[in-house]
Design a protein around this motif. Structure first.
Motif, PDB file in Angstrom:
ATOM      1  N   ARG A  20       9.013   6.264  -7.317  1.00 17.17           N
ATOM      2  CA  ARG A  20       9.780   6.065  -8.543  1.00 17.17           C
ATOM      3  C   ARG A  20       9.719   4.603  -8.953  1.00 17.17           C
ATOM      4  O   ARG A  20       9.576   3.701  -8.124  1.00 17.17           O
ATOM      5  N   LEU A  21       9.865   4.367 -10.249  1.00 19.23           N
ATOM      6  CA  LEU A  21       9.906   3.023 -10.793  1.00 19.23           C
ATOM      7  C   LEU A  21      11.027   2.218 -10.136  1.00 19.23           C
ATOM      8  O   LEU A  21      10.874   1.049  -9.805  1.00 19.23           O
ATOM      9  N   THR A  22      12.159   2.888  -9.907  1.00 23.22           N
ATOM     10  CA  THR A  22      13.291   2.189  -9.294  1.00 23.22           C
ATOM     11  C   THR A  22      12.923   1.671  -7.908  1.00 23.22           C
ATOM     12  O   THR A  22      13.374   0.628  -7.479  1.00 23.22           O
ATOM     13  N   TYR A  23      12.029   2.418  -7.230  1.00 24.41           N
ATOM     14  CA  TYR A  23      11.595   1.970  -5.912  1.00 24.41           C
ATOM     15  C   TYR A  23      10.800   0.667  -6.029  1.00 24.41           C
ATOM     16  O   TYR A  23      10.987  -0.276  -5.265  1.00 24.41           O
ATOM     17  N   LEU A  24       9.862   0.625  -7.021  1.00 24.23           N
ATOM     18  CA  LEU A  24       9.073  -0.585  -7.232  1.00 24.23           C
ATOM     19  C   LEU A  24       9.996  -1.767  -7.472  1.00 24.23           C
ATOM     20  O   LEU A  24       9.816  -2.851  -6.935  1.00 24.23           O
ATOM     21  N   ASN A  25      11.004  -1.512  -8.265  1.00 27.37           N
ATOM     22  CA  ASN A  25      11.991  -2.529  -8.569  1.00 27.37           C
ATOM     23  C   ASN A  25      12.625  -3.051  -7.286  1.00 27.37           C
ATOM     24  O   ASN A  25      12.748  -4.257  -7.062  1.00 27.37           O
ATOM     25  N   ARG A  26      12.983  -2.123  -6.418  1.00 27.03           N
ATOM     26  CA  ARG A  26      13.609  -2.514  -5.159  1.00 27.03           C
ATOM     27  C   ARG A  26      12.640  -3.320  -4.287  1.00 27.03           C
ATOM     28  O   ARG A  26      13.020  -4.317  -3.678  1.00 27.03           O
ATOM     29  N   VAL A  27      11.384  -2.867  -4.269  1.00 31.86           N
ATOM     30  CA  VAL A  27      10.386  -3.551  -3.441  1.00 31.86           C
ATOM     31  C   VAL A  27      10.258  -5.000  -3.869  1.00 31.86           C
ATOM     32  O   VAL A  27      10.246  -5.918  -3.052  1.00 31.86           O
ATOM     33  N   ILE A  28      10.159  -5.201  -5.185  1.00 25.38           N
ATOM     34  CA  ILE A  28      10.007  -6.563  -5.695  1.00 25.38           C
ATOM     35  C   ILE A  28      11.188  -7.417  -5.303  1.00 25.38           C
ATOM     36  O   ILE A  28      11.056  -8.522  -4.800  1.00 25.38           O
ATOM     37  N   ILE A  51       0.843  -1.175   0.000  1.00 23.33           N
ATOM     38  CA  ILE A  51       0.000   0.000   0.000  1.00 23.33           C
ATOM     39  C   ILE A  51       0.894   1.246   0.000  1.00 23.33           C
ATOM     40  O   ILE A  51       1.930   1.279   0.661  1.00 23.33           O
ATOM     41  N   VAL A  52       0.492   2.242  -0.762  1.00 23.02           N
ATOM     42  CA  VAL A  52       1.228   3.499  -0.761  1.00 23.02           C
ATOM     43  C   VAL A  52       0.864   4.276   0.513  1.00 23.02           C
ATOM     44  O   VAL A  52      -0.235   4.822   0.613  1.00 23.02           O
ATOM     45  N   ASP A  53       1.706   4.205   1.501  1.00 18.76           N
ATOM     46  CA  ASP A  53       1.449   4.986   2.723  1.00 18.76           C
ATOM     47  C   ASP A  53       2.796   5.472   3.243  1.00 18.76           C
ATOM     48  O   ASP A  53       3.780   5.494   2.505  1.00 18.76           O
ATOM     49  N   ASP A  54       2.869   5.826   4.510  1.00 21.06           N
ATOM     50  CA  ASP A  54       4.109   6.429   4.993  1.00 21.06           C
ATOM     51  C   ASP A  54       5.243   5.414   5.118  1.00 21.06           C
ATOM     52  O   ASP A  54       6.395   5.782   5.264  1.00 21.06           O
ATOM     53  N   ASN A  55       4.899   4.120   5.058  1.00 21.84           N
ATOM     54  CA  ASN A  55       5.955   3.115   5.059  1.00 21.84           C
ATOM     55  C   ASN A  55       6.682   3.083   3.723  1.00 21.84           C
ATOM     56  O   ASN A  55       7.794   2.617   3.620  1.00 21.84           O
ATOM     57  N   VAL A  56       5.994   3.568   2.705  1.00 22.72           N
ATOM     58  CA  VAL A  56       6.609   3.580   1.386  1.00 22.72           C
ATOM     59  C   VAL A  56       7.603   4.723   1.327  1.00 22.72           C
ATOM     60  O   VAL A  56       7.360   5.804   1.854  1.00 22.72           O
ATOM     61  N   GLU A  57       8.696   4.408   0.705  1.00 22.14           N
ATOM     62  CA  GLU A  57       9.751   5.423   0.609  1.00 22.14           C
ATOM     63  C   GLU A  57       9.307   6.466  -0.427  1.00 22.14           C
ATOM     64  O   GLU A  57       9.260   6.194  -1.619  1.00 22.14           O
ATOM     65  N   LEU A  58       8.904   7.624   0.058  1.00 22.44           N
ATOM     66  CA  LEU A  58       8.439   8.660  -0.853  1.00 22.44           C
ATOM     67  C   LEU A  58       9.562   9.681  -1.048  1.00 22.44           C
ATOM     68  O   LEU A  58      10.005  10.313  -0.095  1.00 22.44           O
ATOM     69  N   ASP A  59      10.025   9.760  -2.272  1.00 20.60           N
ATOM     70  CA  ASP A  59      11.113  10.695  -2.528  1.00 20.60           C
ATOM     71  C   ASP A  59      10.610  12.123  -2.505  1.00 20.60           C
ATOM     72  O   ASP A  59       9.539  12.410  -3.016  1.00 20.60           O
ATOM     73  N   PRO A  60      11.402  12.995  -1.920  1.00 22.32           N
ATOM     74  CA  PRO A  60      11.073  14.420  -2.073  1.00 22.32           C
ATOM     75  C   PRO A  60      11.395  14.809  -3.512  1.00 22.32           C
ATOM     76  O   PRO A  60      12.197  14.144  -4.178  1.00 22.32           O
ATOM     77  N   TYR A  61      10.779  15.787  -3.983  1.00 24.90           N
ATOM     78  CA  TYR A  61      11.043  16.218  -5.348  1.00 24.90           C
ATOM     79  C   TYR A  61      10.979  17.738  -5.367  1.00 24.90           C
ATOM     80  O   TYR A  61      10.178  18.315  -4.641  1.00 24.90           O
ATOM     81  N   PRO A  62      11.837  18.373  -6.134  1.00 24.45           N
ATOM     82  CA  PRO A  62      11.766  19.848  -6.140  1.00 24.45           C
ATOM     83  C   PRO A  62      10.415  20.319  -6.654  1.00 24.45           C
ATOM     84  O   PRO A  62       9.979  19.898  -7.732  1.00 24.45           O
ATOM     85  N   THR A  63       9.749  21.119  -5.840  1.00 24.43           N
ATOM     86  CA  THR A  63       8.451  21.633  -6.269  1.00 24.43           C
ATOM     87  C   THR A  63       8.461  23.144  -6.235  1.00 24.43           C
ATOM     88  O   THR A  63       9.205  23.767  -5.472  1.00 24.43           O
ATOM     89  N   MET A  64       7.685  23.738  -7.083  1.00 23.97           N
ATOM     90  CA  MET A  64       7.511  25.192  -7.044  1.00 23.97           C
ATOM     91  C   MET A  64       6.032  25.469  -7.255  1.00 23.97           C
ATOM     92  O   MET A  64       5.300  24.626  -7.783  1.00 23.97           O
ATOM     93  N   THR A  65       5.585  26.592  -6.766  1.00 25.00           N
ATOM     94  CA  THR A  65       4.184  26.934  -6.970  1.00 25.00           C
ATOM     95  C   THR A  65       4.059  27.932  -8.095  1.00 25.00           C
ATOM     96  O   THR A  65       5.065  28.485  -8.565  1.00 25.00           O
TER      97      THR A  65
END
Lengths: 231, 287, 388
Positions: C362-370, C257-271
């Motif tokens: 990121r896709l690379t994360y999914l790869n790692r999870v598998i 499940i996508v929740d806080d256990n999932v490694e969520l990368d920060p990404y540069p954001t601007m408004t």
């Protein structure tokens, strides 16, 4: 029936031996009566089959007519045989004729009903694809619907044949012939020598004729049914 | 029961009733009904019988009554007047006729249904197909011969007639009981057993109620056979309306013949209609 | 042998008269309380037979069956079955009885009083999502396939059995209704916590329904029994691998499940109110080629490439490309993967319930999870082997 069991074993053996003697002494007569019985039956069945199958094809998809035809032919089967035989006497006189008219009416329902249920049982998809390939109504009937319904129609014909063989034994009561003559002559001479043998002959050969005709029809059904429908 | 249910096919039976009505398809309730063309549904719904039959029977009775009156018995010759006397001949014969038919039908039910149940239970089950096959060819058995054979064994009288009739009419009820029980969906029985019903509970609460329509149809056939056979009872001194027909035949009086035969027909049609009513109203709801 | 098994089969065997090989050969199995155990296998492997051995619809020819550690191998089978709910594919509703009478079957045999039965019937109809007022008095022939199956489940729950046996209960139902019934059943199970043995031939249904899955080979030999996650990540042999089919590794993502256990990368954001130069600075600092543009309420709007920022000019809602791959918190990683594939991006935005930006997967994360799931499962089995 049970009084037979009371009698000693020898009585049975004697009875059976004397019955065989009885049959052995007049094979031509018995064969003739059996043939007469078969003639009545076969005539009735052939006519009833042609009539009922045509009628069945005609009424199958016409709900009102279909219900009417099935109800009326059901009514015939409800009327006791002797009564129906008797009702034909004022019209056609005595003899085999009143019996055959009545037997014809009896034979309609099983064949008619099995014809319509047989046609009902043809999968709509099969008819649909036949139509889609450009088959006309008559060709669909002759090539697809009747062949597929045939085993069920044949089952109806076989039931009608058995019923007809059994009931035709009563024809003698309205002046007809057939195996019923043996039953009647036994009844009129009951207690005298050979009377019971005569009744047994009439009864047993009627059943035998029924079985032979049924077996013959079963063979006919096998030959005329598509191999794909046999299991 | 003209439809070839799998159970009937299995038992080698193709079913007969004297019934012109349509077979009731028992579609498994759990699966979607196979697509059925509209005309077939309409045909199933058409039951000419139940409502119009009484009218037809009444009309026929009226016709016979009118004919009977027109004979003017008081002034007609004795060959007609005597056999057609209502109070001393026709009415007692009708009562006799129905008595014979009633007792033989009751006995048939009492004997054939338990026998049919026994023959569908595991220990006897394997004999079922054979018995049904014999029952089917038994249709060729001439009632006439059967009666005379019983006469020679049991002597004259009502008892002989009833015994012969029971044997003759046993087969449809026996066969329909077996076919009806056999046609109960396996999954329904399985579900009952799976919920912890005993075999007896499954039989009495599920199998028998579901087989009721088929069994009733068999009983109705037996009843009609019995009414028909009772017409032959006169041959062995059992009385009944056959007497009038026989007198008409012997004296060559068409009027006697026709009236005797018509009354028999009216009796048979009336009871067939009553049978149809019973089939309609005794059928369990939901089936 | 753990002592808290609700159902325990101990070397249970079924051998039919006249056949050489047993249909079920020495099966040992435990089902803890509250678990759904799915028996799955190719047709003819004996999974249905196994199920029917538990309520002794089929009598075992060897071994013992325990419910709550009570040996029920020889108790009266009718009484045993009244304690166990039983649902079959053909349902087998009694066509001559109303829905209410059908559901009341077992309570009536257990001699509950009328008021209690009536109450129970209504309660169960509500549980399976049928309005008691409408359906109580109906006959089975008036139901659709899906409704009939709901009634079948309600009937099996009749006397509140602790154990349910379900033999392909949703097998004869169209896929859409089946999916709905499965979901509803799982929802009901969350509160009821029955101990359930469930038979199916459909591996996807097994993955969806099972807390654990037993993959059965011929004669009901257990080829692998484990959680769906571990079976998908690490099929123990070719038989299991063939049976669960290709793509099983990807199916494993269903359980993440996508929740806080999932490694969520920060990404540069601007408004939208910041300038291109600010954005460029953020991207350089994060060594990113793109900057995520958010709207005023922080909802992801556009991906803006660095070269567009370098070109200067105002950053508007038309800059860069639209953000297509978006998943909500609580979605599965499989859905995230799907989003990435349809929008041909290697990154999916994770948004909160109000649509505001939370992070990226990121896709690379999914790869790692598998790969991690496979490694963990392998290690689990290696540990088991070492212990044995």
């Amino acid at each position: 029936m049970w009084s037979v069991l009371d009698s000693t074993r020898d009585d049975h053996v004697d009875g059976i031996i004397s019955w065989f003697d009885y049959i052995a002494s007049r094979p031509d007569d018995i064969l003739e009566a059996t043939w007469a019985h078969a003639k009545i039956t076969l005539t009735v069945i052939v006519v009833a089959t042609v009539f009922s199958v045509l009628l069945g094809v005609f009424v199958q998809r016409r709900p009102a007519l279909r219900a009417f035809a099935l109800s009326v032919s059901g009514i015939f089967l409800t009327i006791p045989s002797l009564a129906l035989f008797a009702l034909f006497i004022p019209i056609v006189g005595t003899g085999n004729e009143p019996a055959m008219y009545a037997l014809f009416l009896y034979a309609i329902l099983p064949i008619l009903r099995n014809t319509v249920t047989g046609l009902d049982s043809v999968p709509p998809a099969v008819v649909e694809s036949a139509k889609g390939m450009g088959m006309g109504t008559l060709r669909q009937l002759a090539r697809i619907r009747l062949p597929l319904a045939w085993p069920i129609i044949m089952a109806g014909i076989r039931i009608s044949t058995l019923i007809t063989v059994g009931i035709a034994a009563i024809a003698v009561l309205v002046g007809g012939d057939g195996l019923g003559t043996y039953i009647q002559s036994g009844l009129t001479r009951l207690g005298l020598p050979n009377s019971l043998e005569s009744v047994w002959t009439g009864t047993a050969f009627t059943v035998l004729l029924g079985l032979v005709l049924d077996a013959a029809l079963a063979g006919f059904q096998r030959v005329t049914t598509s191999k794909g429908l046999r299991m | 029961m003209s439809q070839l249910t799998p159970a009937q096919a299995r038992l080698g039976d193709h079913g007969t009733t004297t019934d012109g009505r349509e077979p009731e398809g028992s579609l498994p309730p759990d699966l979607e009904a196979p697509h059925e063309p509209g005309w077939l549904t309409r045909a199933r719904r058409k039951h000419l019988g139940l409502k119009t039959a009484p009218l037809g029977i009444l009309g026929l009775a009226g016709l016979v009554f009118w004919y009977y009156q027109s004979l003017n018995l008081a002034e007609s010759k004795v060959q007609i007047a005597s056999p057609l006397a209502w109070g001393t001949k026709l009415w007692p014969q009708t009562v006799e006729h129905l008595t014979i038919a009633f007792w033989s039908t009751v006995l048939v039910v009492v004997v054939a249904i338990p026998l049919g149940i026994a023959l569908t239970r595991p220990p006897l089950r394997r004999f079922g197909p054979t018995i049904v096959a014999v029952a089917n060819s038994g249709q060729a058995l001439p009632a006439y011969g059967l009666l005379i054979l019983f006469l020679s064994m049991l002597g004259q009288g009502l008892r002989t007639v009833v015994v012969a009739l029971v044997l003759y009419a046993l087969l449809p009820v026996l066969r329909n009981t077996m076919v009806g029980l056999d046609a109960v969906e396996r999954s329904v029985i399985e579900a009952g057993r799976g919920m912890g019903m005993t075999r007896w509970q499954v039989l009495t609460r599920i199998e028998l109620p579901l087989a009721v329509p088929v069994i009733l149809a068999g009983v109705r056939v037996a009843m009609i056979l019995n009414i028909g056979m009772a017409t032959l009872a006169y041959l062995i001194g059992g009385g009944g309306l056959g007497v009038t027909i026989a007198v008409g035949l012997k004296l060559q009086q068409d009027a006697v013949l026709v009236i005797g035969a018509s009354i028999v027909a009216i009796v048979a049609l009336t009871f067939d209609w009553l049978g149809a009513l019973a089939e309609t109203y005794l059928r369990p709801k939901g089936v | 042998m753990s002592q808290d098994a609700k159902i325990r089969l101990d070397h249970v065997q079924k051998k039919y008269l006249g056949s050489k090989a047993p249909a079920v050969d020495s099966l040992t199995l435990e089902v803890p309380e509250g678990e759904i155990l799915v028996l799955v296998g190719p047709s003819g492997c004996g999974k249905s037979t196994t199920l029917r051995l538990i309520n002794r619809m089929i009598e075992p020819t060897g071994g013992r069956i325990f419910l709550d550690e009570e040996d029920v191998t020889t108790v009266d089978p009718d009484h045993l079955r009244r304690r166990i709910g039983y649902v079959i594919q053909q349902i087998g509703l009694f066509p001559h009885q109303t829905i209410a009478q059908n559901i009341a079957t077992v309570p009536k045999m257990l001699k509950w009083d009328k008021a209690r039965i009536a109450e129970r019937v209504d309660e169960l109809l509500s549980v399976v999502g049928l309005d008691p007022e409408v359906y109580r008095g109906r006959y089975p022939s008036e139901l659709s396939g899906g409704q009939a199956q709901r009634v079948g489940v309600a009937r099996a729950l009749g006397a509140d059995p602790e154990i349910m046996l379900m033999d392909e209960p949703f097998g004869a139902i169209d896929p859409i209704t089946r999916d709905r019934l499965q979901n509803e059943f799982l929802r009901v199970q969350e509160t009821l916590r029955k101990t359930i043995v469930f038979v199916t031939h459909d591996i996807d249904e097994a993955i969806k329904m099972g807390d654990r899955i037993a993959i059965l080979g011929e004669q009901s030999h257990i080829r692998q029994i484990d959680t769906p996650e571990r079976i998908l990540a690490f099929p123990v042999d070719d038989f299991v691998r063939d049976f669960i089919g290709s793509g099983s590794t990807l199916k494993g993502l269903h359980f993440e499940i996508v929740d806080d256990n999932v490694e969520l990368d920060p990404y540069p954001t601007m408004t939208v109110d910041s300038t291109a130069a600010e954005g460029l600075a953020l991207a350089r600092a994060a060594h990113a080629d793109w900057v995520l543009l958010l709207d005023a309420s922080h909802r992801p709007l556009r991906w803006v490439p660095v070269d567009e920022l370098e070109a200067g000019g105002p950053v508007t809602a038309e800059s860069g490309t639209e953000v297509l791959a978006k998943v909500s918190l609580g979605a599965t990683l499989f859905q995230a993967l799907e989003q990435m594939l349809v929008s041909s991006a290697a990154v999916a935005c994770v948004v909160r319930e109000d649509g505001s930006y939370h992070g990226v997967v990121r896709l690379t994360y999914l790869n790692r999870v598998i790969r991690q799931a496979r490694r963990e499962a392998r290690e689990h089995y290696e540990r088991l082997e070492a212990m044995a």
